[in-house]
Design a protein around this motif. Structure first.
Motif, mmCIF file in Angstrom:
data_model
loop_
_atom_site.group_PDB
_atom_site.id
_atom_site.type_symbol
_atom_site.label_atom_id
_atom_site.label_comp_id
_atom_site.label_asym_id
_atom_site.label_seq_id
_atom_site.Cartn_x
_atom_site.Cartn_y
_atom_site.Cartn_z
ATOM 1 N N GLN A 50 -5.208 45.277 12.073
ATOM 2 C CA GLN A 50 -5.333 44.197 11.279
ATOM 3 C C GLN A 50 -5.284 42.959 12.390
ATOM 4 O O GLN A 50 -4.709 42.895 13.413
ATOM 5 C CB GLN A 50 -4.364 44.028 9.940
ATOM 6 C CG GLN A 50 -4.440 45.243 9.220
ATOM 7 C CD GLN A 50 -5.516 45.344 8.433
ATOM 8 O OE1 GLN A 50 -6.137 44.199 7.756
ATOM 9 N NE2 GLN A 50 -6.251 46.446 8.668
ATOM 10 N N GLU A 51 -5.512 41.681 11.640
ATOM 11 C CA GLU A 51 -5.314 40.406 12.211
ATOM 12 C C GLU A 51 -3.887 40.196 12.357
ATOM 13 O O GLU A 51 -3.032 40.255 11.320
ATOM 14 C CB GLU A 51 -5.783 39.369 11.603
ATOM 15 C CG GLU A 51 -5.773 38.064 12.458
ATOM 16 C CD GLU A 51 -6.178 36.879 11.676
ATOM 17 O OE1 GLU A 51 -7.365 36.395 12.055
ATOM 18 O OE2 GLU A 51 -5.509 36.430 10.719
ATOM 19 N N PRO A 52 -2.993 40.064 13.636
ATOM 20 C CA PRO A 52 -1.692 39.685 13.499
ATOM 21 C C PRO A 52 -1.144 38.539 12.775
ATOM 22 O O PRO A 52 -1.857 37.508 12.529
ATOM 23 C CB PRO A 52 -1.765 39.647 15.293
ATOM 24 C CG PRO A 52 -2.773 39.935 15.770
ATOM 25 C CD PRO A 52 -3.960 39.817 14.955
ATOM 26 N N ARG A 53 -0.130 38.688 12.468
ATOM 27 C CA ARG A 53 0.412 37.671 11.449
ATOM 28 C C ARG A 53 0.688 36.601 12.119
ATOM 29 O O ARG A 53 0.673 35.181 11.794
ATOM 30 C CB ARG A 53 1.694 38.167 10.723
ATOM 31 C CG ARG A 53 1.603 39.183 9.538
ATOM 32 C CD ARG A 53 2.915 39.585 9.013
ATOM 33 N NE ARG A 53 3.685 38.071 8.526
ATOM 34 C CZ ARG A 53 3.320 37.777 7.434
ATOM 35 N NH1 ARG A 53 2.511 38.263 6.736
ATOM 36 N NH2 ARG A 53 4.083 36.801 6.796
ATOM 37 N N ALA A 54 0.897 36.394 13.687
ATOM 38 C CA ALA A 54 0.875 35.387 14.405
ATOM 39 C C ALA A 54 -0.067 34.084 14.201
ATOM 40 O O ALA A 54 0.319 33.116 14.567
ATOM 41 C CB ALA A 54 1.315 35.817 15.709
ATOM 42 N N CYS A 55 -1.248 35.137 14.118
ATOM 43 C CA CYS A 55 -2.429 34.270 13.988
ATOM 44 C C CYS A 55 -2.203 33.052 12.963
ATOM 45 O O CYS A 55 -2.985 32.010 13.175
ATOM 46 C CB CYS A 55 -3.741 34.856 13.880
ATOM 47 S SG CYS A 55 -4.169 36.176 15.246
ATOM 48 N N LEU A 56 -1.548 33.209 11.799
ATOM 49 C CA LEU A 56 -1.460 32.434 10.866
ATOM 50 C C LEU A 56 -0.925 31.107 11.345
ATOM 51 O O LEU A 56 -1.272 30.099 10.712
ATOM 52 C CB LEU A 56 -0.800 32.929 9.510
ATOM 53 C CG LEU A 56 -1.432 34.296 8.992
ATOM 54 C CD1 LEU A 56 -0.274 34.742 7.900
ATOM 55 C CD2 LEU A 56 -2.741 33.751 8.339
ATOM 56 N N TRP A 57 -0.016 31.149 12.010
ATOM 57 C CA TRP A 57 0.607 29.814 12.630
ATOM 58 C C TRP A 57 0.770 29.636 13.955
ATOM 59 O O TRP A 57 1.239 29.047 14.716
ATOM 60 C CB TRP A 57 2.218 29.818 12.311
ATOM 61 C CG TRP A 57 2.773 30.968 12.751
ATOM 62 C CD1 TRP A 57 3.368 31.402 13.883
ATOM 63 C CD2 TRP A 57 3.270 32.348 12.299
ATOM 64 N NE1 TRP A 57 3.957 32.611 14.086
ATOM 65 C CE2 TRP A 57 3.853 33.177 12.785
ATOM 66 C CE3 TRP A 57 3.151 32.695 10.640
ATOM 67 C CZ2 TRP A 57 4.323 34.567 12.518
ATOM 68 C CZ3 TRP A 57 3.522 34.027 10.353
ATOM 69 C CH2 TRP A 57 3.957 34.873 11.199
ATOM 70 N N CYS A 58 -0.486 30.085 14.613
ATOM 71 C CA CYS A 58 -0.793 29.824 16.043
ATOM 72 C C CYS A 58 -1.037 28.333 16.349
ATOM 73 O O CYS A 58 -1.932 27.796 15.338
ATOM 74 C CB CYS A 58 -2.082 30.742 16.506
ATOM 75 S SG CYS A 58 -2.610 30.247 18.291
ATOM 76 N N SER A 115 -4.395 43.725 16.126
ATOM 77 C CA SER A 115 -3.366 44.733 16.343
ATOM 78 C C SER A 115 -3.837 45.825 16.563
ATOM 79 O O SER A 115 -4.176 46.736 15.749
ATOM 80 C CB SER A 115 -2.188 44.397 15.476
ATOM 81 O OG SER A 115 -1.057 45.325 15.918
ATOM 82 N N ARG A 147 -10.882 33.368 16.662
ATOM 83 C CA ARG A 147 -10.276 33.932 15.391
ATOM 84 C C ARG A 147 -11.184 33.572 13.999
ATOM 85 O O ARG A 147 -11.723 32.691 14.058
ATOM 86 C CB ARG A 147 -8.848 33.357 15.077
ATOM 87 C CG ARG A 147 -8.249 33.855 13.816
ATOM 88 C CD ARG A 147 -7.102 32.924 13.367
ATOM 89 N NE ARG A 147 -6.581 33.398 12.040
ATOM 90 C CZ ARG A 147 -6.132 32.697 11.005
ATOM 91 N NH1 ARG A 147 -6.019 31.466 11.395
ATOM 92 N NH2 ARG A 147 -5.413 33.313 9.857
ATOM 93 N N ARG A 155 2.565 38.897 23.042
ATOM 94 C CA ARG A 155 1.988 38.705 21.651
ATOM 95 C C ARG A 155 0.710 38.135 21.639
ATOM 96 O O ARG A 155 -0.253 38.779 20.834
ATOM 97 C CB ARG A 155 3.054 37.383 21.152
ATOM 98 C CG ARG A 155 2.800 36.960 19.737
ATOM 99 C CD ARG A 155 3.568 35.968 19.123
ATOM 100 N NE ARG A 155 3.726 34.859 20.110
ATOM 101 C CZ ARG A 155 4.716 34.475 20.871
ATOM 102 N NH1 ARG A 155 5.812 35.410 20.861
ATOM 103 N NH2 ARG A 155 4.807 33.494 21.570
#
Length: 386
Positions: free
Chosen positions: A321-329, A316, A337, A73
């Protein structure tokens, strides 16, 4: 430049003459101009703060499945949390005194162990009939109370969690005992290892399966999920195809690892109650069908780990695009980031290495690892498709 170096030497504590050049190197890595990056080449333009830490990060002989999924990830997040053991800052808005999702999952596994009549981590070898509604409720209450007590939470917190936990157990009941026939339990929370070796790289993968059963066709190892099935498709064969594509991206590896290690079937059961029901809650794969995609992704992850190639996944390879996982890293404060220039430089460098690897023009182990790790979100087959 020299002025900044002198400033840090004057402001820093003892030994700052040695520390100041290192600080400048960090700034230089971030602020490298496009011309300098182009002149240095895709690999030499990156440094330790972009994930090239230079060596295998730890001497651990084995890595867990969850560790490897995290590595796929975002290698940098794995380095920060698993190796450096950084923790996120306290959230002033976090709910206090309740069983959050992680603790609910722990309570679920505890309750299932009670219902299946097996001691965690030990072989059972028993035939377990379906539980009654009263047994489901009692297991939910006992498990919630035990987890709350261990976490220093109140009895009220456990009581609040019981209805939700009981809902999950009812779904598990439907899936484990669909015909009311007993389940042949070998054990719960069963630990095991899978040895992987390819191109001189060795990787030992350790796992803990929630349930091991004996079936007429061989062993079956199961992992229970509190969420919904992300591979829910029209039929079971399309679910399997979708799951194997996810394995190529390094996602939800448990079932594939269980199957490969046991020679039987690995499966995931998704227990989230849904209004109106849910289509397919089960993902099951055999050793033969998952062997090749699992071996490929483990080879890519082994390369990342062995070479210390732990870049931040700022973009990604699947969609740019920026991975969605970055939002809740949980450790996003320790990442680049939000720096669009640096993100683009990393993406261009990695993209060039991917192109060279496709053309068979790469020999450097770090470059090979970076290319293989970067392409993971698009699936390793994208390395050939390009």
């Amino acid at each position: 430049g020299p002025a900044l170096l002198g400033l840090w030497q004057r402001l820093g504590p003892g030994g700052s003459e040695a520390i100041a050049p290192a600080r400048l190197a960090v700034v230089g890595e971030q602020d490298l101009s496009w011309e300098e990056a182009r002149d240095r080449g895709p690999l030499d333009s990156l440094g330790p703060y972009l994930g090239l830490v230079g060596c295998r990060p730890t001497s651990a002989e084995s890595l867990s499945v969850s560790w490897l999924e995290g590595l796929a990830r975002c290698p940098w997040q794995t380095f920060l949390t698993r190796v450096l053991r950084l923790e996120p800052p306290l959230d002033p808005e976090a709910e206090v005194g309740e069983l959050h999702a992680g603790l609910l999952g722990t309570a679920l596994h505890r309750a299932l162990a009670l219902l299946l009549g097996a001691e965690e981590g030990k072989a059972g070898g028993s035939s377990v009939p379906p539980p009654t509604e009263g047994q489901l409720g009692a297991a939910a209450l006992e498990a919630a109370a035990a987890v709350a007590r261990e976490e220093g939470l109140t009895r009220e917190a456990a009581t609040l969690a019981v209805p939700r936990l009981a809902e999950l157990l009812r779904v598990a009941h439907q899936l484990l005992w669909p015909t009311d026939e007993p389940v042949a339990v070998v054990g719960v929370e069963r630990e095991g290892e899978l040895d992987h070796s390819a191109d001189g790289r060795e990787l030992r993968v350790r796992f803990r399966a929630d349930l091991e059963e004996a079936t007429p066709t061989g062993p079956r190892l199961t992992d229970f999920k509190t969420g919904r099935n992300p591979f829910d498709q029209a039929n079971s064969s399309s679910v399997t195809r979708a799951y194997l594509k996810a394995v190529q991206r390094g996602e939800q590896l448990q079932a594939a690892v269980y199957a490969a290690a046991s020679g039987g079937v690995g499966r995931l059961l998704y227990l989230r109650p849904e209004e109106g029901g849910q289509g397919i809650r089960e993902v099951a794969v055999g050793a033969a069908e998952c062997r090749q995609p699992l071996a490929r992704v483990l080879a890519a992850l082994a390369d990342l780990w062995a070479t210390g190639t732990l870049f931040p996944r700022l973009e990604s390879a699947r969609d740019g695009q920026e991975p969605r996982a970055c939002l809740w890293c949980p450790v996003r404060e320790g990442c680049w980031r939000g720096d669009s220039g640096l993100r683009r430089r990393l993406a261009l460098a990695a993209g060039e290495l991917v192109a060279r690897r496709r053309a068979g023009a790469l020999g450097d182990p770090v470059a090979m690892a970076l290319a293989g790790g970067w392409i993971l979100p698009a699936g390793l087959s994208a390395m050939e498709d390009g």
